[in-house]
Design a protein around this motif. Sequence first.
Motif, short mmCIF file in Angstrom:
data_model
loop_
_atom_site.label_atom_id
_atom_site.label_comp_id
_atom_site.label_asym_id
_atom_site.label_seq_id
_atom_site.Cartn_x
_atom_site.Cartn_y
_atom_site.Cartn_z
N GLN A 130 -1.03 13.32 5.80
CA GLN A 130 0.11 13.81 6.59
C GLN A 130 1.40 13.79 5.77
OE1 GLN A 130 -0.10 10.95 9.74
NE2 GLN A 130 -1.37 12.27 11.05
N LEU A 131 1.29 13.39 4.50
CA LEU A 131 2.50 13.23 3.68
C LEU A 131 2.75 14.46 2.83
CD1 LEU A 131 1.87 9.60 2.36
CD2 LEU A 131 3.17 10.27 4.38
N SER A 132 4.00 14.59 2.36
CA SER A 132 4.31 15.65 1.40
C SER A 132 3.84 15.21 0.02
CB SER A 132 5.82 15.88 1.38
OG SER A 132 6.44 14.75 0.80
N GLY A 133 3.81 16.17 -0.91
CA GLY A 133 3.35 15.87 -2.27
C GLY A 133 4.09 14.72 -2.92
N GLY A 134 5.41 14.75 -2.79
CA GLY A 134 6.21 13.70 -3.42
C GLY A 134 5.94 12.34 -2.82
N GLN A 135 5.76 12.34 -1.50
CA GLN A 135 5.44 11.07 -0.82
C GLN A 135 4.07 10.57 -1.26
OE1 GLN A 135 5.97 12.55 3.13
NE2 GLN A 135 8.03 11.67 3.34
N MET A 136 3.12 11.52 -1.37
CA MET A 136 1.78 11.12 -1.80
C MET A 136 1.82 10.49 -3.18
SD MET A 136 -1.08 13.84 -0.78
CE MET A 136 -1.03 14.92 0.60
N GLN A 137 2.61 11.11 -4.08
CA GLN A 137 2.62 10.57 -5.43
C GLN A 137 3.28 9.20 -5.45
OE1 GLN A 137 0.78 10.51 -7.69
NE2 GLN A 137 1.18 12.19 -9.13
N ARG A 138 4.25 8.97 -4.56
CA ARG A 138 4.85 7.63 -4.54
C ARG A 138 3.88 6.60 -3.97
NH1 ARG A 138 10.85 8.45 -2.46
NH2 ARG A 138 10.04 10.47 -1.80
N VAL A 139 3.03 7.05 -3.03
CA VAL A 139 1.97 6.16 -2.54
C VAL A 139 1.03 5.82 -3.70
CG1 VAL A 139 -0.02 5.96 -0.99
CG2 VAL A 139 2.10 6.98 -0.17
N ALA A 140 0.71 6.86 -4.48
CA ALA A 140 -0.20 6.64 -5.62
C ALA A 140 0.43 5.68 -6.63
CB ALA A 140 -0.54 7.97 -6.28
N ILE A 141 1.74 5.81 -6.82
CA ILE A 141 2.43 4.90 -7.75
C ILE A 141 2.38 3.47 -7.21
CG2 ILE A 141 4.66 4.31 -8.81
CD1 ILE A 141 5.24 7.38 -8.81
N ALA A 142 2.61 3.35 -5.90
CA ALA A 142 2.55 2.03 -5.29
C ALA A 142 1.16 1.42 -5.48
CB ALA A 142 2.88 2.11 -3.80
#
Lengths: 407, 228
Positions: B142-154
């Motif tokens: 449900q997230l945008s691309g940028g949000q997804m990548q920040r989740v991946a970074i986390a």
Amino acid sequence: MKVADLLEETYIALSANKARSALTILGIVIGIASVIAMTAIGQGAQSTIQSSITSAGSNLLYVTPGQQRGVGVQVSAGRGSAQTLTQEDADAIQQEVSLAKNVSPELTRRYQVTAKGTNTNTSVIGTTFAYPDVHNMQVDQGSFITDADVKSQSRVAVIGPTTRDDLFGTDANPIGSTIKINKVEFRIIGMTVAKGGSGFSNPDDAIYVPISTAQRYLAGDKYVSNISVQANDAESMATIQQQITELLLQRHKISDPLQADFTVMNQADILAMASSVTGTLTILLASIAGISLLVGGVGIMNMMLTNVTERTREIGLRKAIGAEESDISMQFLIESVMLTFLGGAIGIILGWILAFGVQYLGFTTTKVTWDMVLLAFGVSALIGIIFGYYPARRASKLNPIQALRFE
Amino acid sequence: MIVLDKITKTYFNADEEVPVLKGISFTINDGEYVAIMGPSGSGKSTLMHILGALDTPTNGSYLLDNQDVSKLSEKELAHIRKDKIGFVFQSFNLLPRSTVIRNVALPLIYSRVAKEERTERARQALFSTGLSEDRFSHLSNQLSGGQMQRVAIARALVTNPSLILADEPTGNLDTATGELVLDTFKQLNDKGHTIVLITHERDVAEHANRIIYIKDGSVLRDEAKKSS
């Protein structure tokens, strides 16, 4: 990876694809349910046969003409119906085998029986007053054959309730009526209480006459078709069996017991025989059901392989973040075991309901045993392991670099 | 600290030998922010796989925190990845239909960390990437691309690894969102995390403090940016 985490991962993975998981376990459900239902029918048949054998009377020995044959070279066709036992043999047993409580010689043939305007074909059993005691039989109306009837060769008959229904109609009182057995007239003096048997030797569908009358008017000779001997208790059965064998060997002037022209069987032998027959039946039914279980297992494997392919990138990721091969293979193995275990549980419940339904609808008695339930659980878990192993191994061996690139 | 010494990697296709890395040596100190840059086919992906302990070199040695990683077994490599490496991928590789928290906490499952602690550490990691808290219980798709990548970074951060390896982390993002993600890396580097960024884009590589250029399997240039 902790067990609790493993189970949680499994739950999430399986519930992500509810429809597919449900359809896949359907195969196992059907397989296990049919194994349970089939063996319940087999076990039910077994207990029915056993109870009908024991309801024929307790502590019984059967003396029959001819030889008991195992697997042998000699062809013994026709020996079962041989005429080697006589009324005198029965009398001798009665007199000399002191442990025998009751001796009931029987001469059983099938005859056409007619009453006013109706007729039927049924077993006519020539016997003595001892018969009801030996065979657990009660007289409903009138009386049974007496010693005097046997001595005087009276043409009296006691009728079974099913035969009564056939000849006189349900609820009719047959006492005093006359019937013709093989064109010889008999007067009905009693009717037995229904025992509720079925099949080829239904005690309710029979006519009982004095054995002497049967020998004189119906058979025309002095032979008997079998002698039922009731022991006082179970302990004396073996002794009686021995005594009867010795007595009859002596009377028939046979020195080698292997050449005996009669057989003394006790109920335990008959039970064992019947059990082995129904046991084979149960195995047959269970193995047919087992095939569907196998097909269900292949379905599990198919789904798990699809699953591994679909989740290749996930597997790659898991490996990249540190999952070992054993973590991955355990995860997929637990998924398939969980599927089959769940299928097994539902299958057991369904099988149980099926077995109950079959009994409820009156087709046959069924019996679900605990060891079958445990076995079914074990087998379903085993199927999960066997058919889940290959997909799990395939998942665990994926190269993480290629798995991550997988489209 | 990462010390690469004469790393080579050769693939064997049928009878043909394909050398991909031809003796690469460099050292990355703790707390550095390095971009490895090169055109496609330069061998930078292969280098990243070796750095990330997904693959072993044909020859040469790779010391990660003084441990030689170049000759470990598959199982030992898995342990290195679990404890010392955090990956960020171009295509995020989040588990779909799973919450943000669960995605971030996933690596901790393999370290046998208890559930409460996993959640807590996942939250901390998410805070440091700047994702707003109301997204934590959203499903990842449900997230945008940028949000997804920040989740991946986390997720890469949560195990507190020695090295965060980012493979074209902005490749699937538009420029503005990419800048945001690169800012996140910058902030993490400021906090002391060692970051290696693999990219073919000059603009992206410029964000790092040092750029190692790879071409045809060799280090072409290794230049430190003057600290700004």
